[in-house]
Design an enzyme around this catalytic site. Structure first.
Site, short mmCIF file in Angstrom:
data_model
loop_
_atom_site.label_atom_id
_atom_site.label_comp_id
_atom_site.label_asym_id
_atom_site.label_seq_id
_atom_site.Cartn_x
_atom_site.Cartn_y
_atom_site.Cartn_z
N ASN A 32 -9.74 -2.05 8.30
CA ASN A 32 -9.22 -3.43 8.29
C ASN A 32 -7.74 -3.45 8.63
N ARG A 100 -3.58 4.64 -0.35
CA ARG A 100 -3.50 6.02 -0.80
C ARG A 100 -2.12 6.53 -1.26
N ASN A 118 -8.60 -2.98 -4.39
CA ASN A 118 -9.02 -2.55 -3.05
C ASN A 118 -9.89 -1.29 -3.14
N THR A 144 -9.00 13.00 -5.01
CA THR A 144 -7.70 13.65 -4.92
C THR A 144 -7.54 14.67 -6.04
N SER A 179 -0.63 8.32 -11.50
CA SER A 179 -0.18 7.02 -10.95
C SER A 179 -1.38 6.08 -10.97
N TYR A 181 -2.51 4.65 -8.45
CA TYR A 181 -3.33 5.06 -7.30
C TYR A 181 -4.28 6.20 -7.71
N HIS A 182 -3.71 7.27 -8.30
CA HIS A 182 -4.57 8.40 -8.67
C HIS A 182 -5.65 7.95 -9.66
N LYS A 185 -8.79 6.58 -8.11
CA LYS A 185 -9.74 7.62 -7.66
C LYS A 185 -10.60 8.11 -8.83
N LEU A 239 5.46 17.83 2.15
CA LEU A 239 5.81 18.85 3.15
C LEU A 239 6.23 18.19 4.46
N ASN A 240 5.49 17.18 4.89
CA ASN A 240 5.86 16.47 6.12
C ASN A 240 7.27 15.88 5.99
N ARG A 241 7.57 15.32 4.81
CA ARG A 241 8.91 14.76 4.59
C ARG A 241 9.99 15.83 4.68
N VAL A 254 14.06 17.34 -3.39
CA VAL A 254 13.16 17.85 -4.43
C VAL A 254 13.35 16.99 -5.68
N ARG A 323 9.45 9.90 -10.65
CA ARG A 323 8.09 9.83 -11.22
C ARG A 323 8.10 10.38 -12.65
P1 NAD Z 1 -4.28 6.16 5.44
O1 NAD Z 1 -3.67 5.07 4.66
O2 NAD Z 1 -3.55 6.64 6.65
O3 NAD Z 1 -5.77 5.74 5.90
C1 NAD Z 1 -6.61 4.93 5.12
C2 NAD Z 1 -7.23 3.90 6.06
O4 NAD Z 1 -8.11 3.06 5.32
C3 NAD Z 1 -6.17 2.98 6.69
O5 NAD Z 1 -6.31 2.97 8.11
C4 NAD Z 1 -6.45 1.61 6.07
O6 NAD Z 1 -6.16 0.55 6.94
C5 NAD Z 1 -7.92 1.71 5.72
N1 NAD Z 1 -8.32 0.86 4.59
C6 NAD Z 1 -7.73 0.76 3.37
N2 NAD Z 1 -8.37 -0.14 2.61
C7 NAD Z 1 -9.40 -0.62 3.37
C8 NAD Z 1 -10.41 -1.57 3.13
N3 NAD Z 1 -10.51 -2.24 1.97
N4 NAD Z 1 -11.32 -1.81 4.11
C9 NAD Z 1 -11.24 -1.17 5.29
N5 NAD Z 1 -10.29 -0.24 5.58
C10 NAD Z 1 -9.38 0.02 4.62
O7 NAD Z 1 -4.56 7.34 4.43
P2 NAD Z 1 -4.88 8.89 4.71
O8 NAD Z 1 -3.66 9.66 4.45
O9 NAD Z 1 -5.60 9.02 5.99
O10 NAD Z 1 -5.87 9.17 3.52
C11 NAD Z 1 -7.25 8.93 3.67
C12 NAD Z 1 -7.97 9.17 2.35
O11 NAD Z 1 -7.76 10.51 1.93
C13 NAD Z 1 -7.50 8.27 1.21
O12 NAD Z 1 -8.59 7.85 0.45
C14 NAD Z 1 -6.59 9.18 0.41
O13 NAD Z 1 -6.58 8.80 -0.93
C15 NAD Z 1 -7.24 10.54 0.62
N6 NAD Z 1 -6.27 11.65 0.50
C16 NAD Z 1 -5.18 11.69 1.34
C17 NAD Z 1 -4.27 12.76 1.23
C18 NAD Z 1 -3.05 12.87 2.08
O14 NAD Z 1 -2.22 13.76 1.84
N7 NAD Z 1 -2.88 12.02 3.09
C19 NAD Z 1 -4.51 13.75 0.25
C20 NAD Z 1 -5.62 13.65 -0.58
C21 NAD Z 1 -6.49 12.59 -0.45
N1 USQ Z 2 7.99 15.12 -4.11
C1 USQ Z 2 9.29 15.58 -4.09
N2 USQ Z 2 10.10 15.09 -3.11
C2 USQ Z 2 9.69 14.21 -2.18
C3 USQ Z 2 8.36 13.74 -2.20
C4 USQ Z 2 7.54 14.22 -3.20
O1 USQ Z 2 9.70 16.39 -4.91
O2 USQ Z 2 10.50 13.81 -1.33
C5 USQ Z 2 7.07 15.66 -5.14
C6 USQ Z 2 6.44 14.59 -6.03
O3 USQ Z 2 7.25 14.31 -7.14
C7 USQ Z 2 5.12 15.27 -6.40
C8 USQ Z 2 4.79 16.12 -5.18
O4 USQ Z 2 6.00 16.26 -4.45
O5 USQ Z 2 5.32 16.15 -7.47
C9 USQ Z 2 3.73 15.52 -4.29
O6 USQ Z 2 4.13 14.24 -3.87
P1 USQ Z 2 3.52 13.57 -2.54
O7 USQ Z 2 4.18 12.26 -2.34
O8 USQ Z 2 3.53 14.54 -1.44
O9 USQ Z 2 1.97 13.44 -2.97
P2 USQ Z 2 1.22 12.43 -3.93
O10 USQ Z 2 2.06 11.30 -4.38
O11 USQ Z 2 0.54 13.20 -4.99
O12 USQ Z 2 0.13 11.80 -2.95
C10 USQ Z 2 -0.33 12.47 -1.76
C11 USQ Z 2 -1.11 11.44 -0.96
C12 USQ Z 2 -2.31 10.98 -1.77
C13 USQ Z 2 -3.13 12.17 -2.22
C14 USQ Z 2 -2.28 13.20 -2.95
C15 USQ Z 2 -3.02 14.50 -3.21
O13 USQ Z 2 -0.27 10.33 -0.63
O14 USQ Z 2 -3.11 10.10 -0.99
O15 USQ Z 2 -4.17 11.74 -3.04
O16 USQ Z 2 -1.16 13.56 -2.13
S1 USQ Z 2 -2.65 15.16 -4.79
O17 USQ Z 2 -1.20 15.27 -4.92
O18 USQ Z 2 -3.29 16.45 -4.84
O19 USQ Z 2 -3.19 14.24 -5.76
#
Ligand code: NAD
Ligand code: USQ
Length: 387
Positions: A32, A100, A118, A144, A179, A181-182, A185, A239-241, A254, A323
């Site tokens: 969406n 997410r 959502n 997650t 959080s 968010y978490h 899940k 890591l990407n950041r 950090v 956090r």
């Molecule tokens: P993302 O936000 O880039 O992608 C999620 C997509 O879902 C988006 O394109 C969004 O528009 C769509 N969406 C959200 N709500 C919707 C709805 N109600 N109907 C239709 N579409 C909807 O996120 P991502 O990083 O690709 O993560 C994908 C999934 O993997 C998430 O569920 C996230 O929790 C999980 N996850 C991500 C990470 C990570 O590091 N990125 C790590 C662990 C788990």
């Molecule tokens: N962190 C830093 N500095 C930063 C950003 C993050 O120290 O600049 C720390 C945070 O405090 C945390 C850790 O890095 O302890 C991870 O943070 P993150 O933002 O990389 O990850 P998180 O918020 O946990 O969420 C991301 C995704 C989420 C997914 C999750 C997997 O956004 O969708 O579910 O990673 S997990 O962490 O295993 O739950």
């Protein structure tokens, strides 16, 4: 197989759809575009330019001759979800479509309510649609690692064998998420387990760690196939950041002392894990859980690894942690299920980090530096005087 990828316009959904199409499955995506909307709301953008979904789909068709279908709509609208699932007739549904970002869910009450509504309502609609349209459909749901939090015992794959007062049972592993968010899940996992138990549907819950990387073999073929690469303090993951901060010559942020440890996974392994889960479905009535991570690192170790791979001098800065999360904790995770299905993990390497430096340098001019510092605080300060 016919595989429907929900959230197929997102960071992981898009590369997953391409990978599943590449290996010969019939794929459709649904989205969406909520994620593109959060960018507008927060005034940020993916570091890599991303094309509109229709352009992406046309480019894939043009390059490979394979077409991927598209359904545009919101999973929270039950009519849309039912019509899509009965129309596409999938064998498997890969469900990524949720809000997410942990910081986004902690902005304020409105964002917490949106995130949980959502995520939980969308997933409930998918569960009902599967049960009522075709209970044979295999749900592959992204959970997650943060559902578990950081307990003082080893983390098992979803289930825990316990002995209590002389009796034994197998229970869902206790959850202590960090959080709203978490937490969404965790609520999903409980709803899915319940649906498997009462309706006999089949589901795999993939508790994924923090994903890093930006390219898969499929997205790397053409700029029009690129996926997102987030760097801001709300959607950018650690890591990407850190890679982006190091290229910009900014300190790596950090939070706290950096001893908090997380499971990590390369984006190329994410798409492979989804393929493996789809091709080896759970049994009817089974709620199967895998921990989708390949290695654990502390935030400090991640910062030091990025700094060591950087050709330039990098400063690591410790910010007061915005956090509420444990530091100096136990972290030992079982993650053998996906390896047993055939996953051969890519562990974090200098080569991967260097390839991210390349992508980052190419698009560094797009960074909005003000988006790098965290603004969302987990702790609340009283903002209303009660009457
Ligand atoms: P993302 O936000 O880039 O992608 C999620 C997509 O879902 C988006 O394109 C969004 O528009 C769509 N969406 C959200 N709500 C919707 C709805 N109600 N109907 C239709 N579409 C909807 O996120 P991502 O990083 O690709 O993560 C994908 C999934 O993997 C998430 O569920 C996230 O929790 C999980 N996850 C991500 C990470 C990570 O590091 N990125 C790590 C662990 C788990
Ligand atoms: N962190 C830093 N500095 C930063 C950003 C993050 O120290 O600049 C720390 C945070 O405090 C945390 C850790 O890095 O302890 C991870 O943070 P993150 O933002 O990389 O990850 P998180 O918020 O946990 O969420 C991301 C995704 C989420 C997914 C999750 C997997 O956004 O969708 O579910 O990673 S997990 O962490 O295993 O739950």
């Amino acid at each position: 197989m016919r595989i429907l990828v929900l959230g197929g316009d997102g960071y992981l959904g898009w590369p997953t759809a391409l990978h599943l199409s590449e290996v010969g499955h019939e794929v459709a995506v649904a989205d969406n575009f909520a994620r593109r909307g959060y960018d507008f709301e927060m005034g940020v953008d993916s570091l890599t330019p991303i094309e509109p979904l229709q352009t992406r789909l046309r480019a894939w068709q043009e390059l490979t001759g394979r077409s991927i279908g598209a359904y545009i709509g919101d999973l929270c609208h039950a009519d849309f979800t039912y019509e899509m699932i009965s129309g596409f007739e999938p064998d498997a549904i890969v469900h990524y479509a949720e809000q997410r970002a942990a910081p986004y869910s902690m902005v304020d009450r409105k964002h917490a309510v949106y995130t949980q509504t959502n995520n939980v309502v969308g997933t409930l609609n998918v569960l009902y649609a599967i049960a009522e349209i075709n209970p044979d459909i295999h749900l592959v749901k992204l959970g997650t690692m943060g559902e578990y939090g950081t307990p003082n015992i080893d983390i098992e794959e979803g289930w825990l064998e316990i002995e209590h007062k002389g009796r034994r049972d197998r229970v869902l592993f206790p959850k202590r998420p960090g959080s709203f968010y978490h937490l969404s899940k965790v609520h999903d996992s409980h709803n899915i387990e319940f649906a498997c138990r009462i309706w006999g549907i089949r589901a795999t819950d993939l508790n994924q760690g923090v994903v890093y990387g930006q390219q898969t073999p499929e997205t790397g073929r053409d700029d029009r196939l690129a996926t997102r690469y987030d760097y801001d303090a709300v959607f950018g993951t650690v890591l990407n950041r850190f890679v982006i901060q190091s290229v910009l010559g900014k300190p790596l942020t950090v939070y706290g002392n950096g001893s908090q440890t997380r499971g990590l996974i390369d984006i190329r392994d994410t798409v492979r894990c989804i393929q493996l889960a789809c091709e080896h479905p759970a049994d009817r009535g089974e709620f199967r859980v895998y921990n989708q991570m390949t290695q654990a690192m502390s935030v400090q170790q991640i910062a030091e690894t990025v700094a060591a791979a950087s050709p330039d001098a990098v400063v690591i800065e410790h910010l007061e942690n915005p956090r509420v999360e444990l530091e100096n904790h136990h972290y030992n995770v079982v993650h053998t299920g996906l390896v047993e299905l055939g996953l051969q993990p890519h562990l974090l390497s200098d080569t991967l980090i260097e390839s991210l430096f390349g992508i980052t340098k190419r698009y560094a001019h797009r960074v909005r530096p003000e988006a790098l510092l965290p603004t969302v605080q987990w702790r609340k300060t009283a903002s209303r005087i009660s009457d």
